[in-house]
Design an enzyme around this catalytic site. Structure first.
Site, PDB file in Angstrom:
ATOM      1  N   GLU A 332       0.803  -1.235   0.000  1.00  0.00           N
ATOM      2  CA  GLU A 332       0.000   0.000   0.000  1.00  0.00           C
ATOM      3  C   GLU A 332       0.833   1.280   0.000  1.00  0.00           C
ATOM      4  OE1 GLU A 332      -3.940  -1.473   2.385  1.00  0.00           O
ATOM      5  OE2 GLU A 332      -2.230  -0.953   3.609  1.00  0.00           O
TER       6      GLU A 332
HETATM    7  C1  TNX Z   1      -4.501  -3.932   4.523  1.00  0.00           C
HETATM    8  S1  TNX Z   1      -2.876  -6.258   4.128  1.00  0.00           S
HETATM    9  C2  TNX Z   1      -3.226  -3.690   5.020  1.00  0.00           C
HETATM   10  C3  TNX Z   1      -3.081  -3.236   6.401  1.00  0.00           C
HETATM   11  C4  TNX Z   1      -4.382  -3.089   7.106  1.00  0.00           C
HETATM   12  C5  TNX Z   1      -5.303  -4.213   6.714  1.00  0.00           C
HETATM   13  C6  TNX Z   1      -6.592  -4.221   7.439  1.00  0.00           C
HETATM   14  C7  TNX Z   1      -1.799  -5.263   3.988  1.00  0.00           C
HETATM   15  C8  TNX Z   1      -0.573  -5.764   3.457  1.00  0.00           C
HETATM   16  N1  TNX Z   1      -2.076  -4.006   4.345  1.00  0.00           N
HETATM   17  O1  TNX Z   1      -2.349  -2.019   6.437  1.00  0.00           O
HETATM   18  O2  TNX Z   1      -4.140  -3.109   8.471  1.00  0.00           O
HETATM   19  O3  TNX Z   1      -5.557  -4.116   5.343  1.00  0.00           O
HETATM   20  O4  TNX Z   1      -7.316  -5.383   7.147  1.00  0.00           O
END
Ligand code: TNX
Length: 518
Positions: A332
């Site tokens: 992300e």
């Molecule tokens: C996605 S999964 C994220 C996290 C969040 C999560 C909540 C991932 C690699 N990144 O930053 O905490 O969703 O479900």
């Protein structure tokens, strides 16, 4: 050909269903059985004519490298039985004997024989003995989990189990960044997950809200990023000192769990930038964040300080981590320009190798060529998996819509999120890691992992409620051969496990899909 274990376990399931139909509240106490084990053993052959009673005179036979495993076994059985269960180098009969000898079953495989005159657990390595001991615990009735002496007979059902895992990596992930969890809570989680032969605990140690591991060369990371009030909504805060971390690593290793530390980069770094404004492109300190938005922070790929920081963190983490893996995050990074993201990952992944570790990263890192030497963790089930397939890297399976323990069971679940949907127990169980992604065949699957993000969690009860029983579904997908996959059997075995959690004080979710024994 149908597997003998399968036939027996479906019979068990059938018995449960039938008896459940006449007795309103559920099937009642289920006798422990070789076919009732979670995760399902590769092969279990019950011998109905044989039992082995544990008694005041039973000894545990172990020597050398099997002794620490014998200690775990003794700790598990002494409180409820009140028996001394001494660990001795040899005995003639009436013993549980741990034998280290080549079984041809790999590092974690074991053979378990319950005969009238004693029990033998045989494995090539201590990890296999430990796995066998976890199986053994489930062969005694649920009262064995009591912390006070119970007046009753302790009888093991006879037969043989030959067992080994499908994947070498079976993991759980805990997010300490959104809410810090104390070492005592983490130890308790390790106790519970290792019962199901989960052998890796990935700790998500940094994020926008907080920084949870001491790094001596950058002390403000924890002085500021680990201070009180750095959890979501300003709740909690805290961090692991190096001694805390080392003690956790040892505690986990004693239960054959490897700690995998994660520092998330280049995104999810707001807490680091609050502590060290030079880690932003403009050198300006951002404000601390206690909300749960993602994707707004980024390290600056064009600044040298970024790589000094990354290298210092990786070096210090590698120094205190005996396990082979170091997770660098990579997810992300929505505010990192694409070219910068690639440049960052290409430079940072080799640093992990420089300090002797294998890198793991979230699936986004697959876009960088250097990812071919890393393990890529698949998480977003909605994305194009082209880059991941093309990278050629081994894939750790954590599809959010199946394995994310922070997803709600249904929309009424207290706590949890639902961005990847809701996940009831059957959905967590009914998929195949070896066939999930076209282009990622069984041989490329590195293992499975169930992440638990802690935006909505406070304490251990919250953790346990979301993890159990779904983490057991993942444990079975990771351990048991595909041929044993069977929802009616799994459901029946899970239902029979409920009373153990109740005794252990584990707050598990009583899924309506499962008939829980009382
Ligand atoms: C996605 S999964 C994220 C996290 C969040 C999560 C909540 C991932 C690699 N990144 O930053 O905490 O969703 O479900």
């Amino acid at each position: 050909m149908r597997h003998p274990r399968l036939a027996v376990s479906s019979l068990l399931a059938l018995t449960l269903l039938v008896s459940g139909a006449s007795a309103a509240p559920g099937p009642g106490p289920v006798p422990a059985s070789l076919s009732g084990v979670l995760p399902a053993p590769a092969q279990a052959i019950p011998d109905r004519h044989t039992t082995f009673p544990l008694s005041r005179d039973t000894a545990i036979v172990a020597a050398g490298a099997s002794t620490p495993v014998a200690e775990r076994l003794a700790e598990a059985f002494r409180p409820a039985t009140g028996f001394p269960l001494p660990i001795v180098p040899s005995a003639s009969g009436n013993a549980i004997t741990l034998v280290l000898a080549d079984t041809g079953l790999g590092d974690e495989g074991y053979r378990l024989d319950v005969r009238a005159d004693g029990i033998e657990v045989r494995a090539t390595r201590p990890a296999g003995l430990f796995a066998g001991v976890q199986t053994l615990r489930q062969l005694l009735p649920a009262e064995i989990e009591s912390t006070t002496v119970q007046k009753r007979d302790w009888v093991f059902p006879g037969g043989q189990i030959v067992d080994r895992p499908r994947y070498a990596y079976r993991g759980a992930m805990l997010d300490l960044a959104r809410h810090f969890h104390e070492p005592a809570e983490i130890r308790r989680y390790i106790d519970q997950i290792s019962r199901f032969k989960i052998n890796h605990l990935h700790l998500h140690l940094s994020d926008d809200q907080g920084w949870r591991i001491r790094i001596d060369s950058w002390p403000r990371l924890t002085d500021i990023g680990g201070a009180k009030g750095t959890g979501v909504r300003g709740i909690g805060g805290g961090y692991l000192t190096k001694n805390d971390y080392r003690a956790l690593v040892r505690y986990a290793a004693d239960r054959f769990v490897t700690i995998v530390p994660e520092i998330d980069m280049p995104g999810h770094v707001n807490a680091a930038q609050v502590a060290y404004p030079e880690l932003t492109c403009d050198g300006m300190a951002p404000r601390p964040r206690i909300d749960i938005r993602v994707g707004y922070s980024s390290l600056c790929a064009g600044k040298e300080v970024t790589y000094r920081f990354a290298e210092d963190v990786i070096r210090e983490l590698a120094e205190m981590t005996p396990g082979p893996y170091l997770h660098i995050g990579g997810d992300e990074a929505h505010s990192t320009p694409h070219a910068d993201y690639l440049r960052f990952v290409e430079r940072v992944l080799p640093l992990v190798a420089k300090y002797g570790k294998t890198a793991i990263g979230w699936q986004e890192i697959a876009q960088a060529g250097a990812a071919r030497d890393a393990v890529v963790q698949h998480w977003n089930h909605e994305w194009d998996t082209g880059p991941l397939v093309a990278s050629g890297a081994p894939v750790l399976m954590s599809p959010a819509n199946r394995t994310y323990l922070d997803m709600q069971y249904d929309l009424l679940t207290p706590g949890g999120l639902h961005w990847a949907g809701t996940i009831e127990v059957r959905a967590a169980y009914d998929w195949d890691p070896g066939r999930l992604l076209s282009g990622v065949p069984e041989e490329r699957v590195f293992g499975v992992e169930a992440p638990l993000w802690s935006e909505t969690l406070r304490d251990l009860a919250d953790i346990e409620f979301l993890a159990f029983p779904r983490l057991v579904a993942l444990a079975e997908l990771g351990w048991s051969p595909r041929a044993t996959h069977d929802w009616p059997s799994f459901r029946a075995r899970l239902g029979a496990y409920g009373p153990r959690w109740t005794r252990l004080g584990v707050r598990f979710y009583r899924s309506p899909q499962v008939r829980w024994s009382s």
